[in-house]
Motif scaffolding. Structure first.
Motif, PDB file in Angstrom:
ATOM      1  N   ALA A   5       0.826  -1.202   0.000  1.00  0.00           N
ATOM      2  CA  ALA A   5       0.000   0.000   0.000  1.00  0.00           C
ATOM      3  C   ALA A   5       0.865   1.258   0.000  1.00  0.00           C
ATOM      4  CB  ALA A   5      -0.906   0.001   1.223  1.00  0.00           C
ATOM      5  N   LEU A   6       0.503   2.215  -0.849  1.00  0.00           N
ATOM      6  CA  LEU A   6       1.058   3.560  -0.768  1.00  0.00           C
ATOM      7  C   LEU A   6      -0.032   4.426  -0.142  1.00  0.00           C
ATOM      8  CD1 LEU A   6       2.994   2.310  -2.999  1.00  0.00           C
ATOM      9  CD2 LEU A   6       3.307   4.678  -3.758  1.00  0.00           C
ATOM     10  N   VAL A   7       0.197   4.843   1.081  1.00  0.00           N
ATOM     11  CA  VAL A   7      -0.815   5.527   1.876  1.00  0.00           C
ATOM     12  C   VAL A   7      -0.573   7.032   1.823  1.00  0.00           C
ATOM     13  CG1 VAL A   7      -1.874   5.734   4.143  1.00  0.00           C
ATOM     14  CG2 VAL A   7      -0.943   3.527   3.398  1.00  0.00           C
ATOM     15  N   VAL A   8      -1.538   7.772   1.291  1.00  0.00           N
ATOM     16  CA  VAL A   8      -1.415   9.226   1.183  1.00  0.00           C
ATOM     17  C   VAL A   8      -1.802   9.872   2.507  1.00  0.00           C
ATOM     18  CG1 VAL A   8      -2.235  11.301   0.009  1.00  0.00           C
ATOM     19  CG2 VAL A   8      -1.848   9.186  -1.288  1.00  0.00           C
ATOM     20  N   GLU A   9      -0.931  10.733   3.030  1.00  0.00           N
ATOM     21  CA  GLU A   9      -1.187  11.459   4.271  1.00  0.00           C
ATOM     22  C   GLU A   9      -1.064  12.958   4.000  1.00  0.00           C
ATOM     23  OE1 GLU A   9       1.079  10.261   7.652  1.00  0.00           O
ATOM     24  OE2 GLU A   9       0.979   8.132   7.140  1.00  0.00           O
ATOM     25  N   ASN A  10      -2.053  13.720   4.438  1.00  0.00           N
ATOM     26  CA  ASN A  10      -2.026  15.172   4.273  1.00  0.00           C
ATOM     27  C   ASN A  10      -1.426  15.826   5.508  1.00  0.00           C
ATOM     28  OD1 ASN A  10      -4.771  14.112   2.867  1.00  0.00           O
ATOM     29  ND2 ASN A  10      -3.817  15.721   1.656  1.00  0.00           N
ATOM     30  N   LYS A  11      -0.405  16.643   5.289  1.00  0.00           N
ATOM     31  CA  LYS A  11       0.227  17.406   6.372  1.00  0.00           C
ATOM     32  C   LYS A  11       0.330  18.864   5.938  1.00  0.00           C
ATOM     33  CE  LYS A  11       2.913  13.748   8.633  1.00  0.00           C
ATOM     34  NZ  LYS A  11       2.199  13.864   9.916  1.00  0.00           N
ATOM     35  N   PRO A  12      -0.801  19.586   5.932  1.00  0.00           N
ATOM     36  CA  PRO A  12      -0.785  20.970   5.469  1.00  0.00           C
ATOM     37  C   PRO A  12      -0.256  21.934   6.529  1.00  0.00           C
ATOM     38  CG  PRO A  12      -2.988  20.376   6.186  1.00  0.00           C
ATOM     39  CD  PRO A  12      -2.145  19.137   6.333  1.00  0.00           C
ATOM     40  N   GLY A  13      -0.023  23.156   6.102  1.00  0.00           N
ATOM     41  CA  GLY A  13       0.372  24.217   7.020  1.00  0.00           C
ATOM     42  C   GLY A  13       1.615  24.939   6.565  1.00  0.00           C
ATOM     43  N   ALA A  14       1.698  26.218   6.957  1.00  0.00           N
ATOM     44  CA  ALA A  14       2.861  27.069   6.664  1.00  0.00           C
ATOM     45  C   ALA A  14       3.169  27.101   5.178  1.00  0.00           C
ATOM     46  CB  ALA A  14       4.077  26.623   7.467  1.00  0.00           C
ATOM     47  N   ASN A  15       2.117  27.249   4.368  1.00  0.00           N
ATOM     48  CA  ASN A  15       2.292  27.346   2.920  1.00  0.00           C
ATOM     49  C   ASN A  15       3.010  26.123   2.350  1.00  0.00           C
ATOM     50  OD1 ASN A  15       1.630  28.753   0.626  1.00  0.00           O
ATOM     51  ND2 ASN A  15       3.246  30.284   0.809  1.00  0.00           N
ATOM     52  N   GLY A  16       2.683  24.961   2.903  1.00  0.00           N
ATOM     53  CA  GLY A  16       3.252  23.713   2.409  1.00  0.00           C
ATOM     54  C   GLY A  16       4.557  23.304   3.065  1.00  0.00           C
ATOM     55  N   MET A  17       5.084  24.126   3.956  1.00  0.00           N
ATOM     56  CA  MET A  17       6.418  23.848   4.500  1.00  0.00           C
ATOM     57  C   MET A  17       6.412  22.785   5.591  1.00  0.00           C
ATOM     58  SD  MET A  17       8.510  27.449   4.391  1.00  0.00           S
ATOM     59  CE  MET A  17       7.341  28.467   5.276  1.00  0.00           C
ATOM     60  N   ILE A  18       5.289  22.601   6.291  1.00  0.00           N
ATOM     61  CA  ILE A  18       5.262  21.614   7.380  1.00  0.00           C
ATOM     62  C   ILE A  18       5.436  20.202   6.830  1.00  0.00           C
ATOM     63  CG2 ILE A  18       3.778  20.534   9.111  1.00  0.00           C
ATOM     64  CD1 ILE A  18       2.731  23.313   9.798  1.00  0.00           C
ATOM     65  N   GLY A  19       4.628  19.841   5.849  1.00  0.00           N
ATOM     66  CA  GLY A  19       4.729  18.511   5.268  1.00  0.00           C
ATOM     67  C   GLY A  19       6.034  18.294   4.519  1.00  0.00           C
ATOM     68  N   THR A  20       6.483  19.327   3.830  1.00  0.00           N
ATOM     69  CA  THR A  20       7.742  19.229   3.083  1.00  0.00           C
ATOM     70  C   THR A  20       8.918  19.013   4.029  1.00  0.00           C
ATOM     71  OG1 THR A  20       6.834  20.666   1.354  1.00  0.00           O
ATOM     72  CG2 THR A  20       9.226  20.415   1.415  1.00  0.00           C
ATOM     73  N   ASP A  21       8.939  19.754   5.124  1.00  0.00           N
ATOM     74  CA  ASP A  21      10.015  19.609   6.098  1.00  0.00           C
ATOM     75  C   ASP A  21       9.953  18.245   6.782  1.00  0.00           C
ATOM     76  OD1 ASP A  21      12.233  20.646   7.651  1.00  0.00           O
ATOM     77  OD2 ASP A  21      10.836  20.758   9.335  1.00  0.00           O
ATOM     78  N   PHE A  22       8.747  17.732   6.996  1.00  0.00           N
ATOM     79  CA  PHE A  22       8.593  16.407   7.610  1.00  0.00           C
ATOM     80  C   PHE A  22       9.319  15.345   6.788  1.00  0.00           C
ATOM     81  CE2 PHE A  22       6.380  12.343   7.946  1.00  0.00           C
ATOM     82  CZ  PHE A  22       6.351  12.146   9.319  1.00  0.00           C
ATOM     83  N   VAL A  23       9.163  15.403   5.482  1.00  0.00           N
ATOM     84  CA  VAL A  23       9.826  14.416   4.621  1.00  0.00           C
ATOM     85  C   VAL A  23      11.330  14.669   4.575  1.00  0.00           C
ATOM     86  CG1 VAL A  23       9.967  13.459   2.296  1.00  0.00           C
ATOM     87  CG2 VAL A  23       7.736  14.047   3.271  1.00  0.00           C
ATOM     88  N   ALA A  24      11.731  15.920   4.548  1.00  0.00           N
ATOM     89  CA  ALA A  24      13.166  16.233   4.517  1.00  0.00           C
ATOM     90  C   ALA A  24      13.891  15.619   5.700  1.00  0.00           C
ATOM     91  CB  ALA A  24      13.373  17.749   4.507  1.00  0.00           C
ATOM     92  N   LYS A  25      13.208  15.523   6.830  1.00  0.00           N
ATOM     93  CA  LYS A  25      13.830  15.019   8.059  1.00  0.00           C
ATOM     94  C   LYS A  25      13.477  13.555   8.330  1.00  0.00           C
ATOM     95  CE  LYS A  25      14.320  19.545  10.237  1.00  0.00           C
ATOM     96  NZ  LYS A  25      14.227  20.266   8.971  1.00  0.00           N
TER      97      LYS A  25
END
Length: 323
Positions: free
Chosen positions: A60-80
């Motif tokens: 399964a590829l499970v899509v999770e939404n992590k919105p906030g801070a103009n997209g930076m919260i979810g993007t930073d989550f993956v970076a780390k």
């Protein structure tokens, strides 16, 4: 000599371990982080692609939404996140190539912290006015803007959104003063242009097309280098004489930096295969207003680097304040 042999032995073991790791991949569900709310363009793309990849990869590829801070919260989550191939990012242009120009500081580096897998698609905007508008062409809009500086207004999903940048570039190239009205999303901006509260807007093709086809909006130009497939009669800005005008946004799949190259190659093959399926093309391109790309990791990496330069210059030239 013994040191060289030991080093070569270590290198061969590392290569063998990497190959084995890639060969065993995937062995559990994969998270696909979308840094926006559910139901938006990136979320739709993520769910369509993830469904096809799940069927092909056997997990399964499970899509999770992590919105906030103009997209930076979810993007930073993956970076780390751990670079093991089990946390991916389905992102759009904003967090990766606009925010670094728009914000004094971002918590991630868009080049150093990610391993591009593939640009799945690109999308563009369409300049529209309400059907009751006195503006009857792009030339007419520019003429009115010059005759009445600071009186024509346009809306967007917020400061730094694609529609905002499209308007700023139009103002720069025509020497006009256009009033930007930021909203919390495209929906409210579209509602206000339909009611005539805004003079015009640059809306995404997919959301504007039904209103154009019904006659509630009139379309005068698209923002990309090619005409939109769902709006074949609407010319590009370049066709109307604005050479070099181009505002497009990408949607792409990335992993944290340091992810095994073998895993990146597997994910690339699977994502490209999914993006080229006829029903996916129909959903995302024919109906969704995107241009499917499905390019190589190297091409996506180069796009990120070049767009960083392009949008930084636009933000600076338009004197958009740092957020």
């Amino acid at each position: 000599m013994k040191k060289i042999q030991a080093w070569l032995g270590f290198l061969l073991l590392a290569i063998a371990g990497s190959a084995a790791h890639a060969a065993d991949y995937p062995s559990k569900p994969i998270r696909v982080i979308v840094p926006y709310v559910a139901g938006g363009a990136a979320d739709i793309t993520a769910r369509v692609i993830a469904q096809k990849m799940s069927m092909s990869m056997g997990v399964a590829l499970v899509v999770e939404n992590k919105p906030g801070a103009n997209g930076m919260i979810g993007t930073d989550f993956v970076a780390k996140s751990a670079p093991d191939g089990y946390t991916l990012l389905l992102d759009a242009s904003g967090p990766l190539v606009v925010n670094p120009a728009l914000y004094a500081k971002t918590p991630y580096d868009p080049v150093r912290d990610f391993a591009p897998i593939t640009q799945i698609a690109s999308y563009q905007y369409v300049l529209v006015v309400p059907r009751q508008s006195s503006i009857h062409s792009l030339d007419d809009l520019i003429a009115q803007a010059r005759a009445k500086p600071g009186q024509l207004s346009y809306g967007s999903a917020g400061v730094g959104a694609g529609g905002h940048l499209a308007g700023e570039l139009l103002g720069l190239m025509t020497g006009t003063q256009l009033v930007h009205v930021p909203y919390k999303g495209n929906a409210q901006a579209l509602t206000d242009v339909l009611s005539g509260q805004l003079s015009f807007t640059f809306d995404t093709v997919v959301t504007a097309a039904p209103h154009i086809q019904s006659g509630r909006l009139r379309a005068y130009a698209v923002s990309g280098p090619r005409r939109a497939g769902v709006l074949p009669d609407v010319p590009t800005m370049e066709e109307l004489g604005y050479k070099g005008y181009a505002v497009t946004q990408f949607q792409g799949l990335l992993a944290p930096a340091g992810t095994d190259p073998g895993i990146i190659a597997r994910l690339h093959d699977e994502a490209v295969k999914a993006a080229r399926m006829p029903d996916v093309v129909r959903k995302l391109e024919t109906e969704g207003g995107n241009d499917m790309v499905a390019g190589t990791p190297e091409e996506f990496a180069e796009l990120i680097r070049s767009d960083l330069v392009r949008y930084r210059k636009l933000v600076e030239d338009a004197h958009i304040p740092k957020q």
